[in-house]
Design an enzyme around this catalytic site. Structure first.
Site, PDB file in Angstrom:
ATOM      1  N   ASP A 196     -24.141 -25.126 -84.831  1.00 57.26           N
ATOM      2  CA  ASP A 196     -25.461 -24.391 -84.339  1.00 57.26           C
ATOM      3  C   ASP A 196     -26.179 -25.028 -83.828  1.00 57.26           C
ATOM      4  OD1 ASP A 196     -27.990 -21.558 -85.551  1.00 57.26           O
ATOM      5  OD2 ASP A 196     -27.823 -23.150 -83.514  1.00 57.26           O
ATOM      6  N   ASP A 236     -25.127 -19.585 -79.013  1.00 53.75           N
ATOM      7  CA  ASP A 236     -25.311 -21.090 -79.678  1.00 53.75           C
ATOM      8  C   ASP A 236     -24.430 -21.393 -81.312  1.00 53.75           C
ATOM      9  OD1 ASP A 236     -26.854 -19.985 -81.088  1.00 53.75           O
ATOM     10  OD2 ASP A 236     -28.182 -21.987 -80.633  1.00 53.75           O
ATOM     11  N   GLU A 237     -23.557 -20.811 -81.485  1.00 57.84           N
ATOM     12  CA  GLU A 237     -22.982 -21.254 -82.828  1.00 57.84           C
ATOM     13  C   GLU A 237     -21.363 -20.420 -83.237  1.00 57.84           C
ATOM     14  OE1 GLU A 237     -24.674 -18.837 -86.384  1.00 57.84           O
ATOM     15  OE2 GLU A 237     -26.598 -17.983 -84.759  1.00 57.84           O
TER      16      GLU A 237
HETATM   17  P1  TTP Z   1     -30.902 -19.416 -82.207  1.00 58.70           P
HETATM   18  O1  TTP Z   1     -30.235 -20.704 -82.770  1.00 58.70           O
HETATM   19  O2  TTP Z   1     -31.811 -18.819 -83.240  1.00 58.70           O
HETATM   20  O3  TTP Z   1     -32.128 -20.878 -82.036  1.00 58.70           O
HETATM   21  P2  TTP Z   1     -32.187 -21.880 -81.315  1.00 58.70           P
HETATM   22  O4  TTP Z   1     -30.740 -22.444 -80.961  1.00 58.70           O
HETATM   23  O5  TTP Z   1     -33.627 -22.074 -80.097  1.00 58.70           O
HETATM   24  O6  TTP Z   1     -33.402 -22.837 -82.492  1.00 58.70           O
HETATM   25  P3  TTP Z   1     -32.877 -24.130 -83.704  1.00 58.70           P
HETATM   26  O7  TTP Z   1     -32.622 -24.955 -83.042  1.00 58.70           O
HETATM   27  O8  TTP Z   1     -33.186 -23.452 -84.473  1.00 58.70           O
HETATM   28  O9  TTP Z   1     -30.667 -23.469 -83.426  1.00 58.70           O
HETATM   29  O10 TTP Z   1     -31.076 -18.816 -80.954  1.00 58.70           O
HETATM   30  C1  TTP Z   1     -30.388 -19.962 -80.150  1.00 58.70           C
HETATM   31  C2  TTP Z   1     -30.923 -18.976 -79.101  1.00 58.70           C
HETATM   32  O11 TTP Z   1     -30.698 -17.560 -78.679  1.00 58.70           O
HETATM   33  C3  TTP Z   1     -32.488 -19.669 -78.432  1.00 58.70           C
HETATM   34  O12 TTP Z   1     -31.789 -20.932 -77.303  1.00 58.70           O
HETATM   35  C4  TTP Z   1     -32.370 -18.690 -77.518  1.00 58.70           C
HETATM   36  C5  TTP Z   1     -32.022 -17.717 -77.724  1.00 58.70           C
HETATM   37  N1  TTP Z   1     -33.320 -16.539 -78.842  1.00 58.70           N
HETATM   38  C6  TTP Z   1     -33.995 -16.360 -78.334  1.00 58.70           C
HETATM   39  O13 TTP Z   1     -34.002 -16.089 -76.640  1.00 58.70           O
HETATM   40  N2  TTP Z   1     -35.009 -14.466 -79.084  1.00 58.70           N
HETATM   41  C7  TTP Z   1     -34.963 -15.325 -80.622  1.00 58.70           C
HETATM   42  O14 TTP Z   1     -35.757 -13.928 -81.327  1.00 58.70           O
HETATM   43  C8  TTP Z   1     -33.621 -15.896 -81.138  1.00 58.70           C
HETATM   44  C9  TTP Z   1     -34.016 -16.519 -82.444  1.00 58.70           C
HETATM   45  C10 TTP Z   1     -32.919 -16.807 -80.324  1.00 58.70           C
HETATM   46 MG    MG Z   2     -29.118 -22.687 -82.139  1.00 60.12          MG
END
Ligand code: TTP
Ligand code: MG
Length: 363
Positions: free
Chosen positions: A4, A104-105
């Site tokens: 991720d 992103d995962e």
């Molecule tokens: P995530 O992987 O949940 O969050 P992240 O990558 O920003 O942070 P982390 O370091 O905790 O992994 O989500 C991936 C992308 O999806 C995030 O960068 C932006 C988008 N996203 C939204 O637009 N709204 C949301 O509520 C979430 C959770 C994510």
């Molecule tokens: Mg992420």
């Protein structure tokens, strides 16, 4: 493993413009109604320290960062998607089986690649992190575990730039102190409900009587919560475009209700389905039959086994059972018959320790 990317959208923005790296970076979805209306998509870890996170209103993020050095940027999906694509290509090259699970995962089944060795998996993960850093200048967090459920939770416990390995013998001690909300499917409402039952940690949930969970949350969620709390998850890393079920269907020479004729055909179909399962080294848990009657209605029945199998005889036996049932439920003759297996598990797994849901479903 689950990979991720850290604070993905915001990290992409930092990568594009390194001068914002030491500031709070907030990526916003502006609704357009007024200058500041909309929500935070994500924020970098500096902004998160002030309580800024995905989903909160932009005005509230601005308030939290009032006298801080902060940058607010609009989402640029096109840019993030391009980067995502490049990263997914890198990740795919490291996996025996690959499943993108979001922008992103991704899940990577690396069992064969590392010959089931967790130390080797760790080295592989370090290599992956290094390559993503070198090629795209981004950090990610990786969780490694015996199944998808554990890998996902492991990736979440150490962020950013984390690497968490949970070996099979560590599953119980890893899960038990974590709050139940770490499990997929346990949302705010469920957390409340569980709290009232004195279930706070995954360990509490694992100890809770499964029958009671089923009474409280329904058959499928109750069984799922119980399994998940014990770290049991048989879900396959599902390649895109890969069949989620395998089926074969055949038109009978003539319409019939003769079970002997139907079963003879069904046996052939079982053999064909089984051959494909062996080729893909898949075991299955759910067996289904299809019968198209003379009125052209499609009737189906299915049964989910206690544990996965790839045994041809079990398949034939269950198919026979299901056809006996379905024939008794209609007066009509069969025109076409079919066999379908689903709910796949890769290879042959250990037997489950608990009895999970067994049932004959009508659909
Ligand atoms: P995530 O992987 O949940 O969050 P992240 O990558 O920003 O942070 P982390 O370091 O905790 O992994 O989500 C991936 C992308 O999806 C995030 O960068 C932006 C988008 N996203 C939204 O637009 N709204 C949301 O509520 C979430 C959770 C994510
Ligand atoms: Mg992420």
């Amino acid at each position: 493993m689950l990979v991720d990317l850290d604070y993905f959208f915001a990290q992409c923005e930092e990568m594009r413009n390194s001068s914002i790296k030491d500031k709070s970076v907030v990526v916003c979805v502006y609704s357009g109604r007024s200058e500041e209306s909309g929500a935070v998509s994500t924020a970098n870890y500096i902004a998160r320290e002030y309580g800024v996170k995905s989903g909160i209103p932009i005005y509230s993020a601005k308030k939290k960062l009032e006298d801080k050095d902060a940058v607010f940027l609009p989402v640029d999906h096109k840019f993030y998607s391009e980067i995502s694509k490049k990263i997914m290509t890198i990740l795919r090259s490291y996996a025996d089986r690959f499943q993108q699970a979001g922008i992103d995962e991704a899940y990577l089944d690396v069992s064969q690649k590392v010959k089931g060795n967790f130390e080797e998996a760790k080295e592989l993960a370090q290599k992956i992190k290094k390559e993503i850093k070198a090629q795209q200048k981004l950090t990610c967090s990786i969780g490694i575990g015996p199944n998808k459920l554990i890998a996902k939770i492991a990736a979440d416990v150490q962020k950013p730039d984390g690497l968490t390995i949970v070996k099979p013998e560590e599953v119980e001690s890893f899960l038990s102190p974590l709050p139940v909300k770490r499990l997929i499917g346990v949302g705010r409402k469920t957390v409340k409900k569980m709290e009232n039952l004195e279930i706070k940690t995954i360990g509490d949930l694992a100890k809770y009587d499964m029958q009671k969970l089923i009474t409280l949350f329904g058959k499928s969620m109750g069984a799922y919560f119980h399994n998940a709390a014990m770290g049991i998850d048989d879900n396959l890393v599902q390649e895109r475009g890969e069949a989620e079920s395998i089926s074969r269907i055949h038109t009978l020479h003539e319409n019939t209700r003769d079970l002997k004729v139907i079963l003879e055909e069904a046996d052939h179909l079982c053999e064909e389905v089984h051959e494909r399962l062996v080729k893909q080294s898949l075991s299955f848990k759910t067996i289904g039959i299809i019968m198209i009657t003379t009125d052209l209605n499609m009737r189906t029945r299915s049964k989910t086994l206690k544990s996965p199998t790839n045994d041809l005889e079990s398949l034939k036996k269950t198919v026979k059972e299901l056809f006996e049932k379905i024939i008794n439920e209609t007066e009509l003759e069969a025109r076409r018959v079919g066999v379908k297996v689903s709910n796949f598990v890769k290879g042959k797994r250990r037997q489950k320790q608990i009895t999970d849901f067994i049932g004959i479903a009508k659909n």
